[in-house]
Every structure is written in C-alpha cells, then in structure tokens.
Design an enzyme around this catalytic site. Structure first.
Site, PDB file in Angstrom:
ATOM      1  N   HIS A 119       5.633  -1.390   6.197  1.00 35.02           N
ATOM      2  CA  HIS A 119       4.420  -1.149   5.431  1.00 35.02           C
ATOM      3  C   HIS A 119       3.341  -2.174   5.789  1.00 35.02           C
ATOM      4  O   HIS A 119       2.181  -1.825   5.996  1.00 35.02           O
ATOM      5  CB  HIS A 119       4.730  -1.206   3.935  1.00 35.02           C
ATOM      6  CG  HIS A 119       5.776  -0.238   3.495  1.00 35.02           C
ATOM      7  ND1 HIS A 119       5.503   0.820   2.651  1.00 35.02           N
ATOM      8  CD2 HIS A 119       7.100  -0.159   3.773  1.00 35.02           C
ATOM      9  CE1 HIS A 119       6.617   1.511   2.427  1.00 35.02           C
ATOM     10  NE2 HIS A 119       7.601   0.925   3.104  1.00 35.02           N
ATOM     11  N   ASP A 161      -0.778   0.982  -0.735  1.00 30.33           N
ATOM     12  CA  ASP A 161       0.482   1.633  -0.400  1.00 30.33           C
ATOM     13  C   ASP A 161       0.897   2.562  -1.530  1.00 30.33           C
ATOM     14  O   ASP A 161       0.716   2.243  -2.712  1.00 30.33           O
ATOM     15  CB  ASP A 161       1.559   0.562  -0.174  1.00 30.33           C
ATOM     16  CG  ASP A 161       2.811   1.117   0.476  1.00 30.33           C
ATOM     17  OD1 ASP A 161       3.623   1.747  -0.239  1.00 30.33           O
ATOM     18  OD2 ASP A 161       2.981   0.938   1.694  1.00 30.33           O
TER      19      ASP A 161
END
Length: 457
Positions: A20, A125
């Site tokens: 991520h 995210d």
C-alpha cells in the site's frame, strides 16, 4: 491568508503495509510530475520504509513530494509466525490499529494545507475511511478512495458481501472465484467491518490498473456502484514500464542468461513460510532443472526497522548444488528491475496486486501461489481470465504444505513446455498493450488527465 494560493494540492494517506505504501508513493510521483504539490502522510517509520524501498525510478524524483511524519501511539511489533495456520500477516494488525489514531493529525494537516490551496484532494487507502472521515467538512477539500487491489477483486468481494445476487453474463466468472473464507483472520475482519460501516465519503475511486487489463470489471463497478460511487479512474500501472539498466548484483547475474530462461521466485513482503515449506520449494526448484532467482526473506513486521529477522534454513549444500543456475537473495530485491530483465521469463508469486501489476507491465507470466487476502482472486484473474499464468495448486485457504512435486511441475509447465510458451506470448502482448496505455494518448494517461481535471474543478 497566504499571498498566493496554489490551484491544487493532493494529500496521500496510505495504509502502513509495503504494498500500500509503495503504490501510493508511485502515484504521488506521477501526480507530482505534473507540477502539483503532493503531501504524503504516515508515521515516521512507514515513510522511511516506503522511501528506502522505492525502485524502478530515481529516488531523487521524490524531491517534489512533501513527506509528513505524523504521530501514532506505540504498538507491539510481533515477529511473523511462519508456522501459523493462516498465512495472513497478523503481525501487522497492531500497526493497523495504531494508524486509526491518525484521524486528528490528518485532519489538522488537511485544514492547514486547505488554507493555502484553492482545491485539495485527499487520496486515502480503502482500508482507512475512519482516518479521513472529517475531510468532507472542509469546504475546499474532497476525499478520494484508492483501492490497492484489482477491480476484479473489489467487485468480487462486494458481490460476495452482498449475498451473491444473480450475475449478468459478463460477470459469471465470479461464481468460480474462491470464497473470502480463510482469506482474513477475525481480528482484521472486525477492523474492516467497523470501517465499512462508516458513512460513504468518497467522491470517486482510483485503481492501480488499466482498462486494457480490467475494462469489463471497471465498467461493472461504475454501473453497479458497489463502493458507493460511479466515478472511477483506472490510471495504472503506477510503476514505471520501461526496462532499466542497473549495477545490482542480481541483474549482472541475469546478464549471463538467455532470453526468458530464468524464473523469479518471491512471495512479497508479508508472507512468512515455514522451514518445511521452504525445503519443499527448494527441492522443487532444484528438480525442475530451470534457472531461478529466489528471494528468501522474512515477512515484514509493523516496524521493519525493529527486531531481528529470521533466516530460514535451506537444505544442506543446497547453494552448492544449484550454483550456476540458482541465485539466492536474502535481502530486499529490486523486483521490478528483475522482472524487466530480458532473461526473466516467469515469476513464481503470491499474487499480491503490486506484484501482479509489475509482472503484467513487464510482460512476464506467473506461476500463481496465493496466500491470503485478495491473492486467491488475483490468481484467478491472472490464470483463468487473462490467461497469463498457471497455478501451483488449487487455493486451499493457505493451509497445508505444497509438496516439491507440485512446485517442480508448475515451474516446468510455465518455463519448459509448449503451453508455457503460449502463455508467455500472451503475457508479452498484454505487457505491450499496458505500456502503450501509459504513453501520451494512451487510455491510462487519458484516465489520469480526467482525474486531474476532476479534482481541479
């Protein structure tokens, strides 16, 4: 008030896990290259992690990105358990829970930045809506959700969580994807359930993918809106697609080998394998007779700079036996550059989306060995939908030991068979199409143009 407001600024809020952190750092670079100030926010250790591992582009190009170390509470930093029944990286859950405390520091920073910009876009995210839930209350700021996994997998999870309603013909493949059962531990599922029960705040969704890879599934997401918005931008791949030269030892090693004659073996940054499983892989690779680079490293902890990493043992005299056709790497490896080398003709991978996109963009087919999370679904996309890979074995919730014979068979099937050659040709064609998609006038470049236009309004 500042003397001059910037027209637009972007804030990146990544999850504190390598796949991520890496994707949003790559996206930061792409946006900053357009002259837009980008602010990347995380705990100090995670910013340091992202920056120290960047590969595929000149780290000095990050000079246009502003990094903000935000405070989070201390958390336990357990070691990975290679013998756990589930391969999910449970050792990262404490850092995920700690990151929930970024809510106040993030909104304070966003308010500060919003005072010096006409428009502010906060890209967060998909696992962190709690952290950015206050952004919509700021008049000139909007939040945009970044999905770190494939559009195929996002639609598949949404369909399953909705109770598996009837599917249209173009979506019928989802009837054959593995269940989410066993992909996530209860502790992680609880954190995610809490997050997904929050009000929808996203003004649009961003994907690290390309329409030439997943156009049908992007269209399904836009049409059915399972994430709450039909505004979607597929602007990937984020990673560079050009092949680069390097002085890395492993790339010089590859220089000695012929076209498509080496397979890369790597299971990413979160998978921890038992000693027994590593032995089976070692034997399978040796018996396959194929050239290989094998990256054997312990899975990341929540703070990768703390704690002693386990060094998994290999069979006695193994490196001596495979000398000349096998290279063992024990540290962080330049995966993108290895995949981009002309000698690399296959990739034995856990099918994390970062690895899938890097493999696709370099035109390298895969041997799929999913471990947890979205990986079983990514494996279906790579092997059954795109036709650019084979499976080591059927997904079995990550449990049990995969024997050396299965490893040997799968590696030979990809690297030394007529079927494998056809798969490699399809991968090369898709890689070429993906490369064109990020060139001027390409579909991904147009999607990025559309996104920048949208957040500038």
């Amino acid at each position: 008030m500042p003397a001059k407001l910037v027209p637009l600024a972007v804030v990146m809020v990544p999850l504190a896990a390598q796949g991520h952190l890496n994707q949003l750092l790559h996206l930061s670079r792409l946006i900053a290259a357009r002259g837009i100030p980008v602010h990347y926010v995380a705990a100090e250790a995670h910013i340091r992690q992202a920056r120290s591992r960047v590969h595929g582009w000149d780290p000095s190009s990050a000079a246009a990105i502003h990094f903000h170390d935000l405070p989070t509470p201390a958390f336990s930093n357990p070691a990975p358990d290679p013998n756990a029944a589930s391969k999910f990286p449970a050792q990262l859950i404490p850092s995920l829970v700690s990151s929930m405390h970024l809510r106040q520091p993030v909104v304070e920073l966003v308010r500060e930045l919003a005072a010096s910009a006409l428009k502010l876009a906060v890209v967060y995210d998909s696992t962190l809506p709690y952290v950015v839930q206050d952004v919509p209350a700021i008049p000139n700021a909007k939040a945009y959700c970044f999905h770190s996994i494939a559009a195929f997998s996002v639609y598949s999870f949404a369909w399953e969580y909705a109770g598996k309603p009837s599917l249209t013909e173009e979506a019928s493949i989802f009837e054959n994807v593995p269940s989410a059962d066993g992909c996530f531990p209860p502790e992680f599922a609880e954190v995610m359930q809490f997050q997904h029960n929050l009000p929808k705040i996203s003004s649009g969704d961003i994907y690290n993918t390309s329409r030439v890879i997943e156009g049908a599934y992007i269209d399904l997401l836009a049409k059915e809106k399972p994430t709450g918005t039909g505004e979607i931008w597929a602007v990937g791949p984020f990673n560079p697609v050009e092949r680069k030269q390097s002085d890395e030892l492993c790339l010089k090693w590859l220089d000695k080998y012929s076209l498509n004659s080496v397979i890369l073996v790597s299971f990413g940054s979160t998978c921890s394998l038992s000693d027994e499983q590593i032995t089976e892989i070692a034997v399978g690779l040796e018996k396959s007779g194929q050239n290989f680079i094998w990256v054997i490293r312990e899975a990341d902890r929540g703070n990768v700079f703390q704690g002693e990493a386990r060094r998994a043992p290999l069979p006695e005299m193994y490196q001596e036996r495979v000398q000349g056709r096998g290279l063992i790497l024990r540290d962080w490896a330049p995966q993108l550059e290895i995949l981009g080398h002309v000698a690399t003709g296959g990739f034995l991978t856990h099918c994390g989306w970062n690895s899938c996109m890097e493999s696709i963009s370099m035109g390298v087919p895969v041997v799929a060995w999913p471990m947890h999370s979205d990986q079983p679904r990514n494996a279906v996309l790579m092997t059954k939908v795109l036709g650019i890979g084979v499976e080591v074995a059927e997904w079995a919730r990550g449990e049990g030991i995969i024997p050396s014979a299965a490893v040997e068979t799968a590696v030979r099937r990809l690297m030394a068979s007529e079927e494998g050659e056809g798969i490699r040709n399809r991968a090369a064609e898709l890689g070429d199409a993906v490369t064109k998609s990020v060139l001027q006038g390409g579909v991904s470049t147009k999607e990025m143009d559309s996104f920048i236009t949208h957040i500038s309004k």
